[in-house]
Structure formats: C-alpha cells, structure tokens
Scaffold this motif. Structure first.
Motif, short mmCIF file in Angstrom:
data_model
loop_
_atom_site.label_atom_id
_atom_site.label_comp_id
_atom_site.label_asym_id
_atom_site.label_seq_id
_atom_site.Cartn_x
_atom_site.Cartn_y
_atom_site.Cartn_z
N SER A 1 3.67 76.83 29.83
CA SER A 1 3.44 76.34 29.59
C SER A 1 2.67 75.08 30.24
O SER A 1 1.85 73.78 30.32
CB SER A 1 3.41 75.88 27.60
OG SER A 1 4.33 75.15 27.54
N LEU A 2 3.76 74.27 30.37
CA LEU A 2 3.86 73.54 31.71
C LEU A 2 3.07 73.85 32.46
O LEU A 2 2.48 72.22 32.83
CB LEU A 2 6.10 73.11 31.45
CG LEU A 2 6.33 71.59 32.11
CD1 LEU A 2 5.92 70.67 31.40
CD2 LEU A 2 7.02 71.68 33.25
N TYR A 3 3.36 74.99 33.25
CA TYR A 3 2.40 74.31 34.54
C TYR A 3 1.43 74.40 34.47
O TYR A 3 0.31 74.34 35.21
CB TYR A 3 2.99 75.87 35.42
CG TYR A 3 4.86 76.35 35.62
CD1 TYR A 3 5.29 75.25 36.59
CD2 TYR A 3 5.53 76.83 35.00
CE1 TYR A 3 6.89 75.39 37.11
CE2 TYR A 3 6.99 76.81 35.03
CZ TYR A 3 6.99 76.02 36.27
OH TYR A 3 8.76 76.22 36.84
N LYS A 4 0.75 75.07 33.41
CA LYS A 4 -0.48 74.86 33.03
C LYS A 4 -1.45 73.64 33.14
O LYS A 4 -2.70 73.03 33.45
CB LYS A 4 -0.91 75.71 31.85
CG LYS A 4 -2.42 75.78 31.53
CD LYS A 4 -2.86 76.67 30.04
CE LYS A 4 -4.69 77.08 29.97
NZ LYS A 4 -4.42 77.84 29.06
N LYS A 5 -0.18 72.48 31.83
CA LYS A 5 -0.85 71.47 32.17
C LYS A 5 -0.78 70.86 33.95
O LYS A 5 -1.46 69.76 33.96
CB LYS A 5 0.20 70.17 31.91
CG LYS A 5 0.18 70.68 30.03
CD LYS A 5 0.72 70.81 29.56
CE LYS A 5 1.02 70.59 28.05
NZ LYS A 5 2.53 69.69 26.94
N LEU A 6 0.11 71.14 34.61
CA LEU A 6 0.02 70.21 36.28
C LEU A 6 -1.43 70.83 37.13
O LEU A 6 -1.53 70.23 37.71
CB LEU A 6 1.22 70.92 36.85
CG LEU A 6 2.41 70.28 35.89
CD1 LEU A 6 3.82 70.81 36.97
CD2 LEU A 6 3.17 68.87 35.86
N ILE A 7 -1.49 72.45 36.13
CA ILE A 7 -3.24 72.58 37.03
C ILE A 7 -4.30 71.49 37.24
O ILE A 7 -4.83 70.70 36.29
CB ILE A 7 -3.85 73.57 36.73
CG1 ILE A 7 -2.76 74.45 36.80
CG2 ILE A 7 -4.68 74.07 37.98
CD1 ILE A 7 -2.91 76.35 36.35
#
Length: 565
Positions: free
Chosen positions: A63-69
């Motif tokens: 979910s952390l990577y989704k925020k970085l998009i």
C-alpha cells in the motif's frame, strides 16, 4: 501494457504485487543511459526491495508503493528551460549551438519518451507547442533582463536556429517511440491507444497500414485508415514526394547551407522556395567544392534561374571570368597585373571603362620612364607597378583622375624614391644622418637635387644646415650660374629649338614648381647621365637624348629596379 513512464508504471505493478513485471521496468530505468541520476537511484531502491522480498528477507507494505504513484502529467517546462538556456548561452556558430544542444538534450530523452505520438499531426502539434512555450520563456527572460539592464532585444534568427536544431535532435527519439507504439498495437491489438473513436477494432486493413508504416520507418498518417487500399498502396510505394522525403531533403539542404556558413535568414528563405531542387543545389555545391569555394546566397539565387547561370557566377568568383570580362582579364595579365587584381578589376569594371584602366596603368609607367631624370624610378620598378595596380583596383574607371589630376602618381613616385635619397644622404653625410631632428626637411627631392648640384658643380659639399637654408628662390640663381659654367666647361651648346621644347614641356604629374627653369630640367638630365657613367658632350645632345619623351633609361642601359645614383 505500453510503457510511457517506466518508474510510475513500475510502481503501479509493484502496488499490485506483480513483482516480476515491476522488476523488468525498474531494470529498464537503471539500464537506460538517458535516465536521470535521481530516477536511477529510486529505481535501484525499489529493485532491491523486490529482490529482498523474493528471497524472503524482507516483507513489503504494498500500500506504501501505491501512495508513491504520481499521475503522469506531460509538461514541457523542461523543454522551455533547455531552449532558454541555449538561447542565453555563449554559443553562436552552428557547430557551437549543436554542441550545446547535444550536451543538454540527452537529459530530456526519458521525459520525451513519456509523450505519446499517435500520428504525424500529433508530432506537428507537439512541435508547435514546444516552439510557443520556448518562445514565451525566452521573451519573458528578455523582459526581465531589459528591466535590469535596459537592453535585451529578441534575436529572431538565433531563436529559429536553436529551435530548428533542437527539433532535428529530438525527432529521431520521438519517431523511435512512435514506432514502438505501433509495434505494440500490432502485438496486442490495442488500437485504442491511437485515441480515435473511429478506430474501434484492429482490422486486417489497419494491420497492413501499420505494418507498412513500420516498414517505411515514418510516422503514421491517420488519413490512410479512411482511404481505399489501392490509393494508400501507391503512397507507400512512392519514393519521392512524400512527407518523409521532403523532411529528409530539408535536412540535406540545411547541411549544405550550414557547411557554406549561410546566415539563418538565408537558410529560412531558401528552405521555403519550392523551385530550389535539391539535386540542383547539390550540383552547384559540388561544383563550388571542386573550385575550392563555398556556395554563396547569390549562387543559390541564380540556380533558381538555371544551373549554368549559377556555375558561371561561381566560376567568376573562382577567378574564371566569362566573355568580355575574360578578354579584359587577359589584357590586364599581359600588362603585368597580378592574377588577383586582374580578376577583381575585370569583374568589377564596366566594359566601357576598360580602356581607361589600361591606359592609366600604361601612362603611369610611361611617365616613370619619361621623368626618370627627376624621380630616378625605372619604369620596370616592381614597387611602382604594384602601387599603380592597387590604385587601378581601388578606383577602377576614375583611376586616371586620381593618378594624374589629383597627384597620386606623383606621390607614389616620390615615395618610391625615398630609399634612394636616404642612401645618397648617408653616403654624403654619414650613416647617422637620419637621426638628425631636421632629417624630415632633408629627405625631400628638392634637397636631393640641391646636393647633386653641389656635388657636380660646387667646390665643396655644404653642411646639412647650409643646404637647408638655401631656398628654392635662391637656388634658382645659383643653378643658372652653374648651368652657364657647365656648358662653357664642357664646350657644348643647347640648340634653341631643344631649349624651347624643354621649356614648353610640362610633366603629366606636374612636379614642376614656379621656380623650375629649363636650365634646371637640362641639368637634371645631365646629372642622371653622369651618374650612370655617360660623358656629356655635344654628340650626346645631338643624339636627342635630352628631348622630352626620349628613353634615357634605354640609352644608359641601366639594370635593376631603381637607379643606383
């Protein structure tokens, strides 16, 4: 999935737990030579996370990577900044601007690849947008500079050069990316990527159009989708007259223009002249190269009226004149003119004035021969020939006025005689005579002949100060007395007819002043003959050597470029 932004799309895959696909994209970023350092660093971090997860040494919070998009927004600010930087750089020549762009453009490649070019019109619109944005950025900075310094005018053609070269450098990148998109559409059938609602499905005809476009290695023309196959096929089979053909021709023309150092204004002018055939341009360019010349705008303009006209003009610039000019050039060469001056004069002079230039040159040398007893300069003196030749090249049809009516020839002859006068003065007064503060008064031709008089007719040579003190008016009476004594001593007589002829004769250079007498002119001739070893007697006088126009130099059979006396 077609990749526009490897970093963003890699994060999307990572957020969806597609580790292998994400790994491939991050590797692409790392291995891309055009990637920015910060992007490479981030991609390496994410790649390490993936591999740590695959080995089980680390658990990831997807979910952390989704925020970085970050949503990809195509902004051309980076293009504006680059164009502005190059505009305000010190680069001025075509080569310098090329180098400046070459050093900066690679930093944009990864961003340019994020731009989707679906067809040729999309590319053209992108270029228009880039030009407008870059131009606004440059003008904005210029306004700021003008507020601060008061100067900052926009250089239109500098901007055109920079933008033209920028497009030339980025076009291959955009084309490569466009062809990748077409290849992807063929592989997946996702024709929707062309963003045209009229093309819902990839039909066999559309497949053939895309395949043919890939084969031609050019941008897709959307209009082909709505034309008959036979008509499209004829377009693909054409080797000339296509959009690709004309763009290639444009760059070939530019290459020639830049090689010949044409200004940007001329390049822009000739690029938009339809009548300028590339083969014609190439022909005259190669012709000029054979002659060791570069093309000039005038050559190209003449080529529009015919290749032969352009070639004739190039020949003339190369020193190969045509027609009457060639005849005149040959005449000048026969007179002894240098090749360069003969070409310049024959090229520039009007046909009706050719004889005036010839006559002025010949008369100048004739005057040098006729007045050799005064100037002591031989008619074959190389310095005089060069000086008179230079006057002919400078003044052309008016050279006679400058040489004879305005006294230029007199000055040239006197100037050429300066070394002779100095040599004689050093012989009489010593080598240090030129260091005297009054030397500028001593080195005149009148002082020279006063000294000659005392050498041939006086008891002793006067000192420098005594010589200078004798004025022309005083010298007139002294010379008259010396003349009578000389005739009596030599037992010679000057016929009255000869005396009258000498008295009436006036030099073309008008060197005579109000104190010049026939007696002085006769003595000048005697001194010249005596200095060259001729014994003065009645026989010499009767031979006609003293007559105005007589070739005294031929009589004494002098050698060398100047009279050593």
């Amino acid at each position: 999935m077609f990749i526009y932004d490897s970093m963003t799309q890699g994060l999307e895959l990572l957020a969806r737990r597609e580790l292998q696909s994400a790994e491939i994209l991050f590797l692409n970023v790392i291995n891309d030579p055009y990637s920015q350092p910060e992007e490479t660093k981030r991609a390496r971090t994410f790649l390490n996370d993936i591999r740590a997860c695959q080995t089980g040494s680390k658990s990831l919070d997807f979910s952390l990577y989704k925020k970085l998009i970050k949503k990809v927004t195509v902004s051309l600010d980076y293009v504006d900044d680059l164009l502005s930087d190059v505009y305000f750089s010190d680069a001025s020549s075509y080569e310098e601007i090329d180098n400046e762009l070459s050093s900066k453009t690679p930093t944009l490649v990864s961003r340019l690849k994020q731009i989707k070019i679906s067809d040729i019109s999309g590319r053209d619109k992108l270029f228009e947008k880039m030009e407008k944005g870059g131009l606004n950025c440059v003008k904005k900075k210029l306004r700021e500079i003008k507020k601060q310094s008061g100067s900052g005018d926009f250089e239109t053609f500098r901007w055109k050069t920079i933008f033209r070269k920028f497009i030339e450098q980025i076009n291959p990148v955009l084309l490569e990316r466009h062809l990748e998109l077409l290849d992807y559409i063929l592989a997946t059938g996702e024709i929707q990527l062309l963003d045209d609602p009229k093309l819902p499905v990839l039909t066999p005809k559309y497949i053939w159009i895309i395949e043919s476009t890939l084969e031609s290695e050019w941008y897709l023309l959307r209009s082909y989708f709505f034309k008959a196959k036979s008509e499209i096929q004829s377009q693909f089979n054409k080797k000339e007259g296509t959009r690709k053909f004309w763009e290639e021709i444009k760059y070939k023309k530019i290459k020639i223009f830049e090689a010949c150092q044409f200004s940007e204004s001329n390049i822009q002018k000739f690029l938009f002249i339809d009548k300028l055939n590339y083969k014609t341009l190439e022909d005259i360019y190669e012709f000029s190269q054979e002659l060791g010349l570069s093309l000039m705008p005038r050559d190209v303009s003449l080529a529009l009226r015919g290749v032969d006209k352009a070639k004739d003009h190039i020949k003339e610039r190369g020193g190969f004149l045509m027609g009457n000019r060639k005849v005149f050039q040959s005449q000048l060469l026969d007179l002894g003119f240098s090749k360069d001056n003969a070409y310049i004069i024959a090229k520039q002079a009007k046909r009706s004035n050719n004889h005036q230039i010839n006559e002025a040159f010949q008369n100048s040398l004739k005057v040098a021969g006729d007045e050799i007893y005064w100037y002591r300069i031989t008619p074959d003196c190389q310095r005089i020939k060069v000086d008179v030749e230079a006057q002919c090249a400078k003044h052309l049809s008016t050279v006679r006025i400058h040489l004879f009516e305005r006294g230029r020839l007199n000055k040239l002859l006197l100037q050429a005689g300066k070394p002779l006068i100095r040599k004689y003065l050093e012989k009489v007064y010593g080598d240090n005579v030129s260091e005297l503060h009054c030397y500028f008064r001593l080195e005149t031709v009148h002082q020279y002949y006063k000294l000659k008089f005392f050498e041939h007719h006086g008891c002793q040579i006067p000192s420098v100060s005594e010589l200078i003190k004798v004025s022309r008016k005083q010298f007139q009476s002294i010379l008259l007395e010396g003349y009578k004594t000389f005739l009596k001593k030599k037992r010679i007589e000057i016929p009255s007819s000869l005396y009258k002829t000498i008295a009436e004769h006036k030099s073309m250079t008008e060197w005579e002043d109000s104190y010049t007498t026939p007696e002085e002119k006769i003595l000048l001739r005697f001194w010249f003959l005596m200095d060259h070893g001729v014994t003065i007697n009645q026989k010499i006088i009767n031979a006609g050597v003293l007559k105005p126009g007589a070739d005294i130099w031929a009589f004494v059979k002098g050698q060398g470029e100047e009279c050593n006396s």
